[in-house]
Write an enzyme that holds these catalytic residues in place. Structure first.
Site, mmCIF file in Angstrom:
data_model
loop_
_atom_site.group_PDB
_atom_site.id
_atom_site.type_symbol
_atom_site.label_atom_id
_atom_site.label_comp_id
_atom_site.label_asym_id
_atom_site.label_seq_id
_atom_site.Cartn_x
_atom_site.Cartn_y
_atom_site.Cartn_z
ATOM 1 C CG HIS A 85 -0.464 0.320 2.502
ATOM 2 N ND1 HIS A 85 -0.245 -0.635 3.491
ATOM 3 C CD2 HIS A 85 -0.120 1.498 3.070
ATOM 4 C CE1 HIS A 85 0.203 -0.046 4.587
ATOM 5 N NE2 HIS A 85 0.293 1.249 4.350
ATOM 6 C CB SER A 232 2.616 1.868 6.364
ATOM 7 O OG SER A 232 1.375 2.044 6.987
#
Length: 305
Positions: A85, A232
């Site tokens: 992502h 992330s």
């Protein structure tokens, strides 16, 4: 003799020094989720030398550190793993290109460098072919850099891949430069670490419902410590191996919502098979410039000897 030694070193760098095992991939139901070290403490890069800052090149050229969007993990001399992502432009429903990224490693602070700081452009960007941007299933991507990380580097080291199932309660660490409170938009300048245990799938289901075995959960059911936005793609390190990649959570550090990570042991075969397709004799950045890659590679070899 010296030339032969350098050639051997380069050839040796082609191989990932990893023992690999393939776990079954289990599809996930759709979830209301959003990509995402709250409750952590500052550390030196020496404590997590595998940590990478993944940055957008255009933003980082304006102000060093401002391009940081995600973490990453060094797993070989030319390979960094991150979350898929982090490579996907959700506004345009397509992936970014390799040339959009620059990777910074060997530094404890986002906005400053030392003599040990290394920077590389991304030569090839390889998100998992079955990544689902809606459910974040298969949330893993590889970044093939345009130079060799010298194994003699004082501040950059590869982290081996985890190959075994982890029992609930195993203590792990998560690191990154993400925001330090849920809802904040300001990344931490200092690298931070949080210590979290593996959470069973049964407990993780309390908040998220069914979680596939290609993911794993870590944190406290009472909340308090977790990865957050900007972390992330970074590492969940368990037993001195890369067990997870920061993927998502319901905000950050909330009770009954531990962090959800890509389960690295489920992707070992994909990583090694993909690595075998890469051309280690070519050096360029994703925008097509050979010069930067060649100089970075020569510089890396000189540092190593």
């Amino acid at each position: 003799m010296r030339a032969c030694t350098i050639i051997f070193s380069v050839l040796f760098g082609f191989t990932l020094v990893l023992q690999l095992a393939l776990a079954n991939l289990v599809p996930s139901a759709a979830l209301e989720i959003s990509p995402k070290v709250v409750g952590g403490t500052p550390i030196s890069i020496d404590s997590a030398p595998y940590q990478v800052s993944v940055r957008m090149t255009d933003r980082d050229r304006v102000s060093f550190g401002s391009g940081h969007i995600c973490g990453g993990v060094v797993i070989s001399q030319r390979l960094v793993v991150t979350a898929a992502h982090c490579t996907y432009n959700s506004n345009k429903n397509k992936y970014y290109t390799a040339g959009d990224y620059v990777l910074v490693m060997g530094t404890s602070y986002l906005t400053s460098t030392t003599n040990n700081t290394l920077q590389y452009y991304v030569q090839e960007l390889i998100p998992h072919p079955s990544y689902n941007p809606n459910t974040l299933v298969n949330d893993i991507a590889l970044m093939f850099i345009n130079g060799y990380i010298p194994w003699t580097s004082a501040s950059v080291k590869a982290l081996p891949l985890n190959t075994v199932n982890l029992a609930a309660g195993v203590n792990c660490s998560v690191t990154g430069w993400g925001v330090t409170s849920s809802g904040s938009s300001v990344s931490s300048n200092a690298l931070r670490v949080g210590y979290v245990p593996i959470v069973s799938y049964l407990q993780c289901a309390i908040g998220y419902g069914n979680v596939p075995r290609t993911q794993l959960c870590a944190g406290y059911m009472t909340g308090g410590i977790d990865a957050c936005q900007g972390d992330s793609g970074g590492p969940l390190m368990c037993n001195n191996a890369l067990a997870g990649i920061v993927s998502y959570g319901n905000e950050c550090a909330l009770a009954n919502y531990p962090g959800v990570y890509t389960n690295v042991s489920a992707y070992n075969a994909w990583i090694i098979n993909t690595n075998n397709t890469l051309n280690y004799t070519v050096f360029k950045n994703g925008s097509g410039s050979l010069v930067a890659g060649i100089w970075l590679t020569l510089f890396s070899i000189l540092l190593a000897y």
